[in-house]
Each structure stands twice: as structure tokens, then as C-alpha cells.
Design a protein around this motif. Structure first.
Motif, short mmCIF file in Angstrom:
data_model
loop_
_atom_site.label_atom_id
_atom_site.label_comp_id
_atom_site.label_asym_id
_atom_site.label_seq_id
_atom_site.Cartn_x
_atom_site.Cartn_y
_atom_site.Cartn_z
N SER A 13 69.28 50.61 41.00
CA SER A 13 70.40 50.75 40.01
C SER A 13 70.01 51.88 39.00
O SER A 13 69.85 51.92 37.91
CB SER A 13 70.44 49.42 39.31
OG SER A 13 70.58 48.38 39.96
N ILE A 20 65.73 49.25 37.36
CA ILE A 20 64.50 48.56 37.41
C ILE A 20 63.43 49.42 38.21
O ILE A 20 63.85 50.04 39.18
CB ILE A 20 64.79 47.47 38.28
CG1 ILE A 20 65.48 46.18 37.58
CG2 ILE A 20 63.11 46.69 38.66
CD1 ILE A 20 65.64 44.94 38.23
N LYS A 42 56.20 36.97 42.72
CA LYS A 42 57.78 37.01 42.98
C LYS A 42 58.04 38.09 42.10
O LYS A 42 57.67 38.55 40.75
CB LYS A 42 58.49 35.81 42.60
CG LYS A 42 58.65 35.21 43.53
CD LYS A 42 59.50 33.75 43.29
CE LYS A 42 59.99 32.95 44.38
NZ LYS A 42 60.48 33.61 45.62
N LYS A 46 56.63 43.87 46.59
CA LYS A 46 55.94 43.73 47.70
C LYS A 46 57.03 44.02 48.67
O LYS A 46 56.73 44.94 49.85
CB LYS A 46 55.41 42.31 48.08
CG LYS A 46 54.36 41.88 47.08
CD LYS A 46 54.15 40.40 47.36
CE LYS A 46 55.02 39.28 47.29
NZ LYS A 46 55.90 39.23 45.96
N HIS A 196 52.55 34.72 50.44
CA HIS A 196 51.95 34.06 49.50
C HIS A 196 51.15 32.91 50.06
O HIS A 196 50.34 32.31 49.31
CB HIS A 196 53.45 33.12 48.96
CG HIS A 196 54.15 34.04 48.02
ND1 HIS A 196 55.42 34.49 48.36
CD2 HIS A 196 53.81 34.44 46.66
CE1 HIS A 196 55.87 35.02 47.22
NE2 HIS A 196 54.92 35.11 46.17
#
Ligand SMILES: Nc1ncnc2c1ncn2[C@@H]1O[C@H](COP(=O)(O)OP(=O)(O)OP(=O)(O)O)[C@@H](O)[C@H]1O
Length: 287
Positions: A13, A20, A42, A46, A196
Motif C-alpha cells: 500500500s 507498510i 507473525k 517471511k 514456526h
């Protein structure tokens, strides 16, 4: 040749109030033949990172090359196989055969060459030939994930890139995928996986890249990673570190249950021996 990222930044954006920075000034080099784990919390960046490897995403600044080429070139797309988290979302053909053959046919290989590649990929992904006529969506989660793997392998990629490949699978499915990946790596394919699940993957990882808020906060060998403070560790390694910090002389750089058990028993024996010797010495002084 390796995958090389130089000063890569990626924004979502861009130029809106919702901008971001998903990756900030990332420098990374992944050599062929490595088993690489991309770790991080999170939202760390990644998935954004791995989408750069085959041109699914383009960086806003910086330079990335795969085998010396631009990742969005057709040649690179066939050298980098991608497998995403939810296998059901990426299977769309009527049969397992069609699913695995899709890539080679799409890249213009003949029916005969494609068939050879389907059988080869099927074997590499530890799937039975009897599965070829099945509807991919009728398979178990672990089998679906291996069909997705076989689809990527049918292009004989140099790099196999996976996003959380064992998330959501039952223990048997997890084990199957981990064993299959070990075998594929043994055949020379570079494996890069976002995960994870340190418990399952840690013993396989040769190199670790830790991302924190869009920046690489660690990259190096598993040994170097284990010597680093404040990094996520598999449960067994955390326990060994805790025991060591309490003054129990176990090797803190242990990360499998088997090694931990051996190490704890070794230290237990040592403590018992020392205690027995101390008692013997005390008895002798009493005499
Ligand atoms: N398509 C998108 N549009 C806007 N923002 C996005 C988009 N994709 C990701 N982001 C944001 O970019 C940042 C990095 O996301 P990314 O998916 O790369 O993280 P991740 O480490 O893979 O997270 P997870 O472990 O949750 O999958 C996050 O803040 C995320 O919300």
C-alpha cells in the motif's frame, strides 16, 4: 549459483496512509544445496521474502538475482519451485497425474518428457503410482502436501521454497513431509522453508535466517544460531539452556529428545558418581 538479495525493501500500500514496510534493507545470500529455515514472528516479513525468490513479488528497491538472473524471468520460474501452506488451495486439477504434469506441460515439455518427470517427482515425494488417478482433494492433508511437492519437483528445480509446509498436518503427515524433504535435499535440491515448527524442522536446518520486523536479525549456521541469545529455540533446546543456567552441567546446544535424554542421563550418572566418591571420602576421614 546462489540467490542474492542486496538492500531489498518491499512496501505494501505504498504512498497511502496504510503503507507498510514489510522488508527493510535486506541483504541475504542463499547458496545452492543448503537446507535453510526462515524464522520469525507473525507479520515479520517471511512470506514476503520468499515471494521475491520466483518473482511473485518485485522489490521496491534493491536487487535480487537467482542463479545470476532476474527472478521474474521464465528461466528462473522453472528453477524455483514454490509450495504454499494450505495444500488444498493450490491443487486444482482432476487427478494427481494432471496436477503433477501441469508445470512441465505449461513450460512446453512433450507428453513423453512430462510423463517421465511425473514418475520421477512421484517417487521423490514418496507417493504410490496407484495414486495418480485419484482426485487430489480426496487425499489426506499429508498426501495433498506431497502432491503439491511433487508438482513443484516435476520442474526439477534448483530451489524448493516452502511456506509452513507442515502446519495443520497430523503427526503422521508431518513426519512424512519431513522425511520426504530430507530425501529431496539429499538428492541435491536446495530447500528454503518458512516455519514456526522448530520442533520438527530444527534437526534438518543447516542455515537459519531470522526476520524481525522486516529486517534480518540473524543469519548463519544452526550452531551459530544456538550460541545466540534471545532467539526462538525448539522446546528441548530451551529446556537444556534452562538446566544449564541452573548450574546443571548439560550441553545446552542439544535439540533432539534423544540427545537430551542421553545428555541428562550422562550428567545424572556423573552426579551420582561424584556423590558416591564424596561419601566414600567422608567415611574414610571418619575412620
Ligand atoms: N498483500 C498485503 N497487503 C498489505 N499488507 C500486507 C500484505 N501482505 C502482507 N502484509 C503485511 O506485511 C507484513 C509482513 O507480512 P508477511 O506475510 O510477509 O509476514 P510473515 O512473517 O510471513 O507472517 P505470518 O507468519 O503471519 O505468515 C505484515 O505486517 C503484513 O500484515
Amino acid at each position: 549459483m546462489p540467490i542474492i538479495l542486496e538492500n531489498i525493501s518491499v512496501f505494501y500500500s505504498r504512498n497511502t496512509p496504510l503503507e507498510i514496510a514489510a522488508l527493510k534493507d535486506v541483504n541475504l545470500r542463499i547458496e545452492k544445496g543448503e537446507f535453510v529455515g526462515i524464522l520469525g514472528e507473525k507479520g515479520a516479513g517471511k512470506s514476503t521474502l520468499i515471494k521475491l525468490f520466483n518473482g511473485l513479488l518485485r522489490p521496491d528497491s534493491g536487487r535480487i538475482t537467482v542463479n545470476g538472473l532476474d527472478p521474474s524471468s521464465k528461466k528462473v520460474k522453472s528453477r524455483v519451485g514454490m509450495v504454499f501452506q494450505q495444500p488444498a488451495d493450490q491443487l486444482f486439477c482432476r487427478t494427481v497425474y494432471e496436477e503433477i504434469a501441469f508445470g512441465p506441460l505449461n513450460f512446453g515439455y512433450s507428453r513423453k518428457e512430462t510423463e517421465e518427470r511425473v514418475f520421477e517427482a512421484l517417487e521423490a515425494a514418496s507417493l504410490e503410482r496407484s495414486m495418480l488417478s485419484r482426485d487430489p482433494l480426496s487425499l489426506s492433508g499429508g498426501e495433498m502436501q506431497r502432491v503439491a511437492l511433487a508438482g513443484a519437483l516435476a520442474l526439477r528445480p534448483d530451489y524448493l521454497v516452502l511456506d509452513e509446509p507442515i502446519t495443520g498436518l497430523d503427526p503422521a503427515g508431518k513426519k512424512e513431509i519431513l522425511e520426504t524433504l530430507k530425501k529431496i535435499k539429499g538428492q541435491g535440491t536446495t530447500i528454503i522453508t518458512v516455519t514456526h515448527n522448530l520442533k520438527g524442522f530444527f534437526p534438518l536446518l543447516e542455515r537459519i535466517v531470522l526476520i524481525k520486523e522486516g529486517r534480518i536479525s540473524f543469519q548463519g549456521s544452526r550452531k551459530e544460531y544456538m550460541e545466540t541469545e534471545n532467539v526462538p529455540l525448539p522446546p528441548v533446546a530451551s529446556m537444556m539452556r534452562e538446566l544449564h543456567s541452573r548450574g546443571i552441567q548439560v550441553n545446552p546446544a542439544v535439540f533432539t529428545v534423544e540427545e537430551a535424554l542421553e545428555e541428562i542421563l550422562r550428567v545424572k550418572l556423573m552426579i551420582e558418581k561424584e556423590k558416591a566418591e564424596k561419601e566414600r571420602a567422608e567415611k574414610q576421614t571418619e575412620k
